[in-house]
Design a protein around this motif. Structure first.
Motif, short mmCIF file in Angstrom:
data_model
loop_
_atom_site.label_atom_id
_atom_site.label_comp_id
_atom_site.label_asym_id
_atom_site.label_seq_id
_atom_site.Cartn_x
_atom_site.Cartn_y
_atom_site.Cartn_z
N ASP A 248 0.82 -1.22 0.00
CA ASP A 248 0.00 0.00 0.00
C ASP A 248 0.86 1.27 0.00
OD1 ASP A 248 -2.23 -1.60 0.03
OD2 ASP A 248 -2.64 -1.34 2.17
N ALA A 249 2.03 1.18 0.65
CA ALA A 249 2.92 2.34 0.72
C ALA A 249 3.74 2.52 -0.55
CB ALA A 249 3.85 2.21 1.92
N GLY A 250 3.61 1.60 -1.49
CA GLY A 250 4.36 1.71 -2.74
C GLY A 250 5.82 1.35 -2.61
N ILE A 251 6.19 0.70 -1.52
CA ILE A 251 7.60 0.35 -1.31
C ILE A 251 8.02 -0.79 -2.22
CG2 ILE A 251 9.25 -0.55 0.39
CD1 ILE A 251 7.55 0.84 2.56
N CYS A 252 7.13 -1.79 -2.38
CA CYS A 252 7.43 -2.95 -3.21
C CYS A 252 6.11 -3.52 -3.71
CB CYS A 252 8.21 -4.00 -2.41
SG CYS A 252 8.71 -5.45 -3.38
N GLU A 253 6.07 -3.84 -4.99
CA GLU A 253 4.81 -4.31 -5.59
C GLU A 253 4.44 -5.72 -5.13
OE1 GLU A 253 2.68 -4.59 -9.99
OE2 GLU A 253 4.85 -4.31 -9.84
N HIS A 254 5.43 -6.61 -5.07
CA HIS A 254 5.20 -8.00 -4.65
C HIS A 254 6.30 -8.39 -3.67
CE1 HIS A 254 2.19 -8.31 -7.79
NE2 HIS A 254 3.09 -7.95 -8.69
N PRO A 255 6.20 -7.96 -2.42
CA PRO A 255 7.32 -8.14 -1.48
C PRO A 255 7.65 -9.59 -1.17
CG PRO A 255 5.36 -7.35 -0.35
CD PRO A 255 5.08 -7.23 -1.81
N GLY A 256 6.67 -10.51 -1.31
CA GLY A 256 6.92 -11.91 -0.97
C GLY A 256 7.87 -12.61 -1.92
N GLY A 257 8.04 -12.05 -3.15
CA GLY A 257 8.95 -12.66 -4.11
C GLY A 257 8.56 -14.09 -4.41
N GLY A 258 9.56 -14.95 -4.55
CA GLY A 258 9.32 -16.36 -4.81
C GLY A 258 9.99 -16.84 -6.07
N SER A 259 10.18 -18.15 -6.14
CA SER A 259 10.77 -18.77 -7.33
C SER A 259 10.13 -20.13 -7.55
CB SER A 259 12.29 -18.91 -7.18
OG SER A 259 12.61 -19.74 -6.08
N MET A 260 10.40 -20.71 -8.70
CA MET A 260 9.81 -21.98 -9.06
C MET A 260 10.20 -23.08 -8.11
SD MET A 260 12.19 -23.03 -12.36
CE MET A 260 11.94 -21.48 -13.23
N LEU A 261 9.30 -24.04 -7.92
CA LEU A 261 9.60 -25.19 -7.08
C LEU A 261 10.33 -26.23 -7.89
CD1 LEU A 261 7.18 -23.81 -5.51
CD2 LEU A 261 6.81 -26.06 -4.52
N LEU A 301 -0.24 -25.63 4.29
CA LEU A 301 0.88 -24.84 3.79
C LEU A 301 0.53 -24.24 2.42
CD1 LEU A 301 4.62 -25.84 3.81
CD2 LEU A 301 3.58 -24.98 1.74
N ILE A 302 0.03 -25.09 1.50
CA ILE A 302 -0.28 -24.58 0.17
C ILE A 302 -1.46 -23.62 0.22
CG2 ILE A 302 -0.86 -25.19 -2.20
CD1 ILE A 302 0.43 -27.86 -1.83
N ARG A 303 -2.41 -23.83 1.14
CA ARG A 303 -3.51 -22.88 1.28
C ARG A 303 -2.98 -21.47 1.60
NH1 ARG A 303 -8.74 -24.05 2.36
NH2 ARG A 303 -8.24 -26.03 3.38
N ASP A 304 -1.97 -21.43 2.47
CA ASP A 304 -1.37 -20.13 2.79
C ASP A 304 -0.69 -19.53 1.57
OD1 ASP A 304 -2.29 -20.24 5.37
OD2 ASP A 304 -0.32 -20.61 6.30
N LYS A 305 -0.01 -20.34 0.77
CA LYS A 305 0.63 -19.83 -0.44
C LYS A 305 -0.42 -19.33 -1.44
CE LYS A 305 4.67 -20.64 1.06
NZ LYS A 305 5.48 -19.47 1.57
N ASN A 306 -1.55 -20.02 -1.52
CA ASN A 306 -2.65 -19.59 -2.37
C ASN A 306 -3.16 -18.22 -1.93
OD1 ASN A 306 -5.89 -19.54 -2.51
ND2 ASN A 306 -5.11 -20.58 -4.34
N GLU A 307 -3.26 -18.04 -0.64
CA GLU A 307 -3.71 -16.74 -0.12
C GLU A 307 -2.72 -15.64 -0.47
OE1 GLU A 307 -5.34 -14.80 4.08
OE2 GLU A 307 -3.93 -16.49 4.16
N GLU A 308 -1.43 -15.90 -0.30
CA GLU A 308 -0.41 -14.90 -0.60
C GLU A 308 -0.39 -14.56 -2.08
OE1 GLU A 308 3.28 -16.39 1.03
OE2 GLU A 308 2.26 -16.93 2.90
N TYR A 309 -0.58 -15.58 -2.92
CA TYR A 309 -0.62 -15.33 -4.37
C TYR A 309 -1.80 -14.44 -4.73
CZ TYR A 309 -0.79 -16.20 -9.40
OH TYR A 309 -0.82 -16.05 -10.77
N ASN A 310 -2.97 -14.76 -4.21
CA ASN A 310 -4.18 -14.02 -4.56
C ASN A 310 -4.22 -12.62 -3.95
OD1 ASN A 310 -6.23 -15.71 -6.25
ND2 ASN A 310 -5.35 -17.17 -4.80
N GLY A 312 -1.54 -10.82 -3.93
CA GLY A 312 -0.52 -10.09 -4.66
C GLY A 312 0.80 -9.99 -3.93
N ILE A 313 0.90 -10.65 -2.78
CA ILE A 313 2.16 -10.62 -2.03
C ILE A 313 3.25 -11.37 -2.79
CG2 ILE A 313 3.28 -11.40 0.09
CD1 ILE A 313 0.57 -10.98 1.51
N MET A 314 2.90 -12.51 -3.35
CA MET A 314 3.85 -13.34 -4.07
C MET A 314 4.07 -12.81 -5.48
SD MET A 314 3.61 -17.46 -4.82
CE MET A 314 3.27 -17.81 -3.10
N ASN A 315 5.26 -12.97 -5.98
CA ASN A 315 5.57 -12.63 -7.36
C ASN A 315 4.67 -13.45 -8.28
OD1 ASN A 315 6.67 -12.31 -9.92
ND2 ASN A 315 8.60 -13.34 -9.44
#
Length: 580
Positions: A248-261, A301-310, A312-315
């Motif tokens: 919200d502060a415009g510091i980072c668009e997707h701060p959670g980042g992430g990479s392929m499994l 665990l994956i439910r939490d990742k789904n939440e972060e993706y939706n 916009g936290i995750m890349n």
């Protein structure tokens, strides 16, 4: 130890005590790699007399074997004809590291060990992130090295099952290498040396295995402070709140980042498990190498990742982002956190401060609860597992045992790990060895203080003082060095307390090969990556139904065969046990 004594010890251990151990990360896929001494201690309190008797018997037989051979190194003579000893060494692709098979220290080993005993020591490069392929290629070409090493127990079990390894006589090993053998006895490692009643392995040391502090996740403390946090988020609720405020502060668009499994070794769910664990479930699903799709902790665990993706936290393009790109994203100020092993040389951290001179980092505390608890996957009570090629001659295997015993000597190990005084290290006024930062002269060591050469003996360079060891294991010249070292020391102290609470989770180990793992491992790895991405990116309203569907398909593709075989081994008493 004679086989009948060991088998009796294993049977007692399997029935009454949990032999601590998890599959070591120690670099496996370069993911967070983290036994449960609290559980072990509890069991030991009930079965201490049995363990003491077994240990005394082992020590007695060790002394007898050593005496018969004339006392280890004192009994050795140079080989009449030159013996070639081939030793694997990880090629990690790290910049600034000398050629892994030909450098000052490989030459030093040849001069100080090989030349003395008429042995030619050849180092064989093994790609760290593709170990199984490299060894398979060597096996198919008939050129397996004399020694085969790995940190993950199932890989060695597979090699034994595939015929790569020869069985060994532990009495004979003890006679040649009593220092090495006695250390295994003292550290309770003998219960891991057999598969299906046959002795295949010896074990390196794993230092601080239960507190597992060497993997650290670094976060942007300056970003947190900008949005009102004076601490690293301690709960998942705080984490989601902080990430939303950063966006919200415009510091980072997707701060959670992430990479392929990558499938194998991903999605460790130890902090999502209900404690105390159900022992049967732990044996069936607890292994981290083949992900437990269908088990409730994995689902949450994956439910939490789904939440972060939706949210916009995750890349949103994490699934096409490799780990090096993710690292670069953090280094360039494009995401909130990144994890890695601490060592004297951490180029990516140095680059981070170069690119972000006003940034402030912190480490994620051991006590955060981002799942259900602060539980974590601890390291094995053994370090690297060492097997010996089925194609090696008796002299070649004896040379390998001599090499390991020689390297176990205090002066040899100190020289390899610390280098040359006045060059690689200095000695302070208190008599402590202090590494010279960014040394790049003639005596430059290999990765992590020659760690890949000495790993057959130990996984780390230690003094026995945790604070000093942590201080010595972190880069000397970083803007926040002292502050971050203090945070890592606190992390270690918190882990000590978590161990006492039973939060150090151990993966089940099997004394028989689980053949279905070898058969279905690659298929399940590929499927898991595909299914995990689908589940991460789906509409939250569709998550439960899709998860159940994919979990059944995963079972049908081979996972059911694996968990059935594991259950059969558990019910047959061929596994380690959880304490009651």
């Amino acid at each position: 130890m004679k086989r009948k004594v060991f088998e009796k010890t294993l049977a007692i251990a399997a029935a009454a005590v949990m032999a601590v151990g998890t599959l070591a990360g120690c670099g496996s896929s370069e993911t967070a790699e983290s036994a449960a001494p609290a559980e072990t201690q509890s069991a030991a309190a009930e079965t201490g007399s049995v363990e003491e008797a077994a240990t005394e018997a082992a020590e007695g037989e060790t002394e007898a074997a050593a005496a018969e051979a004339g006392g280890g190194m004192d009994s050795w003579e140079p080989f009449a004809e030159n013996v070639t000893l081939q030793v694997p060494v990880y090629d990690r692709g790290v910049e600034g590291i000398p050629d892994v098979v030909n450098n000052y220290w490989t030459q030093w080993i040849q001069e100080n060990f090989g030349d003395q005993w008429n042995v030619t020591v050849e180092f064989v490069p093994i790609t760290r992130n593709d170990v199984m392929t490299d060894y398979a290629l060597l096996a198919s070409a008939g050129t397996l090295p004399t020694i085969l090493t790995e940190f993950d127990y199932p890989k060695l079990a597979q090699w034994a099952n595939d015929g790569y390894l020869t069985t060994i006589d532990m009495d004979a090993f003890a006679a040649v290498a009593p220092t090495y053998y006695n250390r295994m006895v003292e550290q309770g490692q003998l219960d891991y040396t057999t598969i299906n009643g046959e002795t295949y392995f010896v074990m390196g040391e794993s230092t601080y295995y239960d507190t597992a502090y060497t993997w650290q996740t670094f976060v942007r403390m300056d970003w947190l402070e900008q949005v009102g946090y004076d601490h690293v988020p301690a709960t998942r609720e705080e984490y989601l709140d902080a990430m939303q405020k950063i966006m919200d502060a415009g510091i980072c668009e997707h701060p959670g980042g992430g990479s392929m499994l990558t499938g194998l070794g991903s999605d460790q769910n130890h902090n999502y498990r209900t404690l105390p664990q159900d022992e049967k479930e732990w044996a069936m699903y607890g292994d981290y190498n083949i992900v437990s799709l269908g088990w409730e902790p994995n689902k949450e665990l994956i439910r939490d990742k789904n939440e972060e993706y939706n949210l916009g936290i995750m890349n949103p393009e994490y699934y096409v982002t490799d780990s090096e790109t993710e690292k670069a994203n953090f280094v360039n100020g494009g995401q909130y956190s990144y994890g890695g092993y601490i060592s004297a040389s951490m180029d990516w951290l140095s680059s981070f401060y170069d690119n972000n001179p006003d940034a402030k980092l912190a480490v994620v505390p051991a006590t955060v609860v981002y799942g259900k608890t602060s539980a974590y996957r601890a390291n094995n009570p053994f370090g690297v597992i060492v097997g010996f090629s089925s194609t090696a001659s008796e002299d070649e295997i004896k040379a390998a045992w001599m090499y390991m015993e020689w390297m176990s000597q205090e002066d040899v190990l100190h020289t390899l790990q610390w280098g040359v005084e006045g060059e690689n290290y200095t000695v302070d006024e208190n008599g402590n060895d202090i590494s010279v930062g960014d040394y790049s002269g003639e005596y430059q060591q290999g990765y992590n203080y020659n760690g890949d050469y000495v790993s057959v003996v130990t996984n780390a360079r230690i003094t026995g003082d945790p604070e000093l060891d942590i201080t010595n294991s972190f880069p000397l010249e970083l803007p926040q060095r002292d502050e971050l070292v203090e945070q890592i020391i606190q992390f270690y102290n918190d882990r000590v307390a978590l161990v006492e609470q039973g939060m150090a989770i151990v993966d089940c180990q099997f004394s028989t090969a689980i053949e279905a793992e070898s058969e279905y491992r690659d298929t399940l790895s590929s499927l898991y990556t595909q299914y995990r991405d689908e589940l991460t990116m789906c509409d939250p309203a569709e998550f439960d139904a899709l998860y159940d569907q994919r979990a059944q398909e995963y079972l049908d593709a081979g996972y059911q065969a694996i968990i059935d075989e594991r259950l059969a081994a558990y019910e047959a008493g061929q596994t380690t046990k959880l304490a009651e």
